[in-house]
Motif scaffolding. Structure first.
Motif, PDB file in Angstrom:
ATOM      1  N   PRO A  95    -123.338  78.143  14.463  1.00 37.72           N
ATOM      2  CA  PRO A  95    -124.592  77.381  14.580  1.00 37.72           C
ATOM      3  C   PRO A  95    -125.454  77.401  13.326  1.00 37.72           C
ATOM      4  O   PRO A  95    -126.232  76.484  13.102  1.00 37.72           O
ATOM      5  CB  PRO A  95    -125.312  78.058  15.749  1.00 37.72           C
ATOM      6  N   HIS A  96    -125.379  78.457  12.512  1.00 35.69           N
ATOM      7  CA  HIS A  96    -126.141  78.534  11.264  1.00 35.69           C
ATOM      8  C   HIS A  96    -127.644  78.390  11.505  1.00 35.69           C
ATOM      9  O   HIS A  96    -128.289  77.458  11.023  1.00 35.69           O
ATOM     10  CB  HIS A  96    -125.680  77.467  10.271  1.00 35.69           C
ATOM     11  N   PHE A  97    -128.211  79.344  12.220  1.00 33.98           N
ATOM     12  CA  PHE A  97    -129.650  79.351  12.469  1.00 33.98           C
ATOM     13  C   PHE A  97    -130.314  80.470  11.673  1.00 33.98           C
ATOM     14  O   PHE A  97    -129.671  81.456  11.292  1.00 33.98           O
ATOM     15  CB  PHE A  97    -129.951  79.568  13.956  1.00 33.98           C
ATOM     16  N   LEU A  98    -131.631  80.319  11.458  1.00 34.92           N
ATOM     17  CA  LEU A  98    -132.456  81.409  10.953  1.00 34.92           C
ATOM     18  C   LEU A  98    -132.736  82.327  12.137  1.00 34.92           C
ATOM     19  O   LEU A  98    -133.552  82.022  13.002  1.00 34.92           O
ATOM     20  CB  LEU A  98    -133.754  80.870  10.353  1.00 34.92           C
ATOM     21  N   GLN A 149    -126.566  79.486  21.536  1.00 33.91           N
ATOM     22  CA  GLN A 149    -126.915  79.025  20.196  1.00 33.91           C
ATOM     23  C   GLN A 149    -126.166  77.742  19.846  1.00 33.91           C
ATOM     24  O   GLN A 149    -126.719  76.853  19.192  1.00 33.91           O
ATOM     25  CB  GLN A 149    -126.607  80.113  19.168  1.00 33.91           C
ATOM     26  N   GLN A 150    -124.925  77.629  20.288  1.00 28.77           N
ATOM     27  CA  GLN A 150    -124.176  76.420  19.964  1.00 28.77           C
ATOM     28  C   GLN A 150    -124.776  75.210  20.671  1.00 28.77           C
ATOM     29  O   GLN A 150    -124.800  74.103  20.120  1.00 28.77           O
ATOM     30  CB  GLN A 150    -122.704  76.601  20.352  1.00 28.77           C
ATOM     31  N   ARG A 151    -125.270  75.408  21.880  1.00 28.55           N
ATOM     32  CA  ARG A 151    -125.925  74.296  22.577  1.00 28.55           C
ATOM     33  C   ARG A 151    -127.239  73.916  21.880  1.00 28.55           C
ATOM     34  O   ARG A 151    -127.578  72.734  21.794  1.00 28.55           O
ATOM     35  CB  ARG A 151    -126.170  74.666  24.037  1.00 28.55           C
ATOM     36  N   PRO A 170    -117.481  71.664  17.451  1.00 25.68           N
ATOM     37  CA  PRO A 170    -118.709  72.209  18.035  1.00 25.68           C
ATOM     38  C   PRO A 170    -118.485  72.987  19.322  1.00 25.68           C
ATOM     39  O   PRO A 170    -119.357  73.757  19.727  1.00 25.68           O
ATOM     40  CB  PRO A 170    -119.551  70.959  18.289  1.00 25.68           C
ATOM     41  N   THR A 171    -117.334  72.797  19.994  1.00 28.46           N
ATOM     42  CA  THR A 171    -117.124  73.453  21.287  1.00 28.46           C
ATOM     43  C   THR A 171    -116.115  74.588  21.219  1.00 28.46           C
ATOM     44  O   THR A 171    -115.742  75.141  22.254  1.00 28.46           O
ATOM     45  CB  THR A 171    -116.643  72.422  22.323  1.00 28.46           C
ATOM     46  N   SER A 172    -115.663  74.951  20.039  1.00 27.47           N
ATOM     47  CA  SER A 172    -114.589  75.948  19.948  1.00 27.47           C
ATOM     48  C   SER A 172    -115.032  77.328  20.409  1.00 27.47           C
ATOM     49  O   SER A 172    -114.203  78.147  20.796  1.00 27.47           O
ATOM     50  CB  SER A 172    -114.074  76.021  18.512  1.00 27.47           C
ATOM     51  N   LEU A 182    -121.394  70.078  27.140  1.00 30.25           N
ATOM     52  CA  LEU A 182    -121.882  69.680  25.828  1.00 30.25           C
ATOM     53  C   LEU A 182    -121.321  68.319  25.425  1.00 30.25           C
ATOM     54  O   LEU A 182    -122.041  67.467  24.895  1.00 30.25           O
ATOM     55  CB  LEU A 182    -121.498  70.746  24.795  1.00 30.25           C
ATOM     56  N   MET A 183    -120.055  68.087  25.682  1.00 34.58           N
ATOM     57  CA  MET A 183    -119.454  66.813  25.297  1.00 34.58           C
ATOM     58  C   MET A 183    -119.986  65.666  26.155  1.00 34.58           C
ATOM     59  O   MET A 183    -120.134  64.537  25.672  1.00 34.58           O
ATOM     60  CB  MET A 183    -117.934  66.894  25.402  1.00 34.58           C
TER      61      MET A 183
END
Length: 750
Positions: A95-98, A149-151, A170-172, A182-183
């Motif tokens: 997700p690459h979030f702060l 986080q991915q959602r 994105p769903t792996s 999600l899809m």
């Protein structure tokens, strides 16, 4: 409807040490608009590379890619340097979030980059689209599981209604149910766009491709030669329609197809790189940026601080090793105090040196004319010396008389110390016999045993050094006593030292302050008024003087030849010009004319030693200050560099969203400003308490002058400057190579 993407002559090459050369070849290819296009292929077939090329994260080595994001826009060539990142949503395998910012703050970054309005309702609606509740906005990212986080990452990609979303697996990392949810959300988002929204989706899940994709691009890799070459299946020039069976998709990919192992599901994300207070820093960076004039943006960010964070370890060690406002504020506070201590030490040393150098007792030297030479201290020579000839050429003065000389001395303002004008003050010394005058009768009735011999200094009553010595009552200086009671120097009076009265006259000094003295000198006896008793009196290389008389009165009373040269004169000089006067006083020749002047060289040597010690101490303080500055700079730079490197992917994601380097600099800069403000308030309170104690207990008075107070303001300013330098250095070093590294940092698929 115009095509979304048109590729012409693409032949992208990549070589890496230790691996076979790789090429991605698409001679001609177009992507349709308004659909979900899946990109499938074996691991290493170039799926993520193609998405990176389309999304401006990499530059093609050969060929062109044209992108038309809007329905009415002409296709534009993809150029990583000018790519419109803010108009493209992105979702990656990670997700690459702060991690230390709240969910709301992370989502707001995407809206900020897309120039879209921020509201809590809008952020909550984005979360609800992907199956998360609105209360998640208040949580910090590190408190969410990987699936959550991915959602949030998918919600971020859809915020601001971008015309294109690039989704790289994105769903792996999600379980099957969440992946389906999600899809479906992504499929519904595209359908709502009525042809204006498109998705390019990299995946290994062929069942999901069968259910949710509208078109599919199959990349096949051929490794039979010296290099691996990936091309569209059967030379396709456009994505294929979805077949009736998912097994067909597997057949298109080939038997070598394998699915990359998914990331752990449902586990909390690593807490490295936490940054408490990041949400507020993002808010301030957003509000005060040039393109964000609306203060209403503050509310949805500052009002969502998220739960507090607890340190992994307790104690001061954990605090100092964490990247938190309290930790950095404490570091800046300690650095400010260190600067202040060094500065006050330097100021104290300077004040002490100035007090020594510019004390009238030290910044003058007594010189004498030399016999058998023309260097006699007559009136003309004295007027020449008054003009400081060691500082420059002096015209030969006209013949002067004694009256003109005394006029110059009377015009001088007393108490100026080394800055006195004139610079030369004639003196005489003599030996006189002193006794305490009887209360009845005259001085002639005293026996010889009542007298004691004293060394007498005869000086002008305005001479600066006399004010340096105090009477035993502590109220006046010797010069002030002479000026007050000698009527312009014409009235004879005397000041004697307390030691002489006690030791030679064997009398308590305090008991004779109102008495007269009997003085025997030059064959005559006369009563002389006692003007005061001094704690001590001047001394030179020859004498410790025990009494002082005013020059004019002495000459009128005892000197028969009122034009005779003076035996000595006191020369007052600027201690900073010590070398000039020392050179001027040195003998000019060794001929029969004798030495230039006679003087005590030790007096100049002592001042030279004080100046040298001052230079050495100043160098030491400067070295300590520089070391403290460098230590502070490296400490803060290491803190920010550590945060940047730990969050490299998250910060790269902000750049990929179109936030730009200014956003990263702004966030770090405002965070630094907040930390500095906290430390400065604490520093100000400490300084206020310290100054109060200083005024109460500083008996020496060295630090009380107002010219030293600026150090209290300089210390936190010095830390602020070094802190900003650290921030700019760390961010500049990272941003300088961030754009070329974006693809490598963000790449997550095969």
């Amino acid at each position: 409807m115009p095509d979304l993407i048109r590729i012409s002559g693409l032949d992208h090459r990549r070589e890496a040490p230790g691996s076979r050369p790789y090429r991605l070849v698409l001679p001609e290819f177009t992507f349709p608009r308004g659909v979900i296009t899946a990109v499938i292929g074996a691991s290493g077939s170039g799926k993520s590379t193609l998405v990176n090329l389309i999304g401006g994260l990499e530059a093609a080595t050969q060929g062109t890619i044209h992108l038309a994001l809007g329905l009415d826009e002409a296709p534009q060539p993809v150029d990583p340097a000018r790519f419109p990142h803010q108009r493209v949503g992105r979702v990656f395998q990670a997700p690459h979030f702060l991690q230390s910012a709240s969910v709301a703050a992370n989502l707001a970054v995407a809206l900020r980059a897309r120039r879209a309005p921020v509201s809590r309702a809008g952020l909550a609606a984005a979360l609800e689209r992907v199956g998360l509740e609105a209360e998640m906005l208040d949580r910090r990212m590190w408190q969410l599981s990987g699936g959550q986080q991915q959602r949030v990452a998918m919600a971020r990609a859809m915020l601001g209604d971008p015309p294109l979303i690039l989704a790289d697996e994105p769903t792996s990392s999600l379980d099957p149910d969440l992946a389906e949810q999600l899809m479906r959300a992504l499929q519904g988002w595209v359908a709502e766009g009525a042809g204006a929204r498109s998705v390019i989706w990299v995946t290994h899940d062929y069942d999901q491709v069968y259910r949710y994709a509208d078109r599919v691009l199959v990349l096949r890799q051929d490794g039979s030669g010296d290099e691996d070459v990936a091309r569209p299946l059967d030379g396709d020039i456009a994505p294929r329609a979805i077949p009736a069976d998912a097994a067909v998709l597997r057949g298109w990919v080939g038997s070598g197809t394998r699915k990359d192992p998914p990331a752990p599901r449902g586990e909390p994300v690593d807490q490295a790189g936490r940054w408490p207070g990041l949400g507020l820093a993002i808010a301030l960076a957003d509000i005060f940026s040039r393109d964000s004039p609306h203060l209403a943006r503050l509310a949805p960010l500052v009002s969502l601080p998220g739960p507090g964070q607890t340190a992994r370890q307790g104690g001061i060690r954990a605090l100092m090793s964490s990247f938190a406002p309290a930790s950095l504020a404490l570091r800046l506070l300690l650095a400010s105090l260190l600067f202040l201590i060094v500065g006050l030490g330097y100021a104290t040393q300077q004040a002490h040196t100035e007090r020594i150098l510019y004390d009238a007792k030290n910044c003058h030297i007594r010189i004498a004319g030399t016999p058998h030479s023309d260097r006699q201290l007559d009136d003309a020579m004295l007027i020449t010396l008054m003009q400081r000839p060691w500082e420059g050429a002096v015209k030969e003065p006209p013949q002067a008389d004694r009256a003109a000389l005394f006029d110059r001395l009377e015009e001088a303002r007393p108490g100026l110390g080394c800055a006195v004008d004139p610079a030369a003050w004639p003196q005489r010394d003599d030996e006189i016999d002193i006794a305490i005058a009887p209360q009845t009768g005259g001085c002639a009735e005293l026996p010889d045993s009542a007298f004691a011999t004293a060394q007498l200094l005869v000086a002008h009553r305005n001479e600066p050094v006399l004010d340096r010595y105090r009477l035993i009552d502590g109220q006046r200086g010797v010069g002030e006593a002479l000026r007050a009671q000698t009527d312009a120097g014409a009235r004879l009076g005397i000041v004697v030292s307390a030691d002489f009265v006690a030791a030679a006259l064997k009398t308590d000094p305090a008991s004779i302050t109102a008495r007269n003295l009997c003085v025997w000198n030059s064959g005559s006896m006369r009563p002389v008024r006692l003007l005061g008793i001094a704690r001590d009196l001047p001394a030179d290389a020859r004498y410790y003087f025990e009494a002082v008389m005013p020059l004019a009165a002495y000459e009128a009373a005892y000197l028969r030849n009122d034009t005779a040269p003076y035996p000595t004169t006191a020369i007052y000089f600027d201690p900073r010009r010590l070398e000039a006067i020392a050179d001027w006083l040195r003998p000019s020749d060794a001929g029969t004319r004798g030495l230039r002047f006679r003087f005590d060289p030790d007096a100049l040597t002592r001042l030279a030693q004080a100046l040298e010690a001052n230079r050495v101490l100043s160098a030491v303080f400067a070295a300590v200050a520089v070391l403290a500055l460098l230590a502070n700079l490296f400490m803060l730079a290491a803190s920010y560099w550590g945060f940047i490197t730990q969050n490299a992917a998250a910060l790269a994601m902000q750049l990929a969203l179109g936030a730009g380097g200014g956003f990263v600099r702004g966030v770090l800069g405002w965070h630094m400003a907040l930390v500095w403000a906290i430390s400065s308030v604490a520093f100000a309170l400490i300084c206020a308490a310290g100054l109060a104690l200083l005024f109460v207990f500083d008996g020496s008075g060295l630090l009380r002058p107002a010219e030293h107070w600026w150090l209290a303001a300089l210390a936190p300013l010095a830390t602020l400057i070094t802190a900003l330098m650290a921030v700019l250095a760390a961010v500049w070093l990272w941003l300088r190579g961030a754009r070329p590294r974006l693809a490598r940092i963000l790449q997550s698929g095969g």
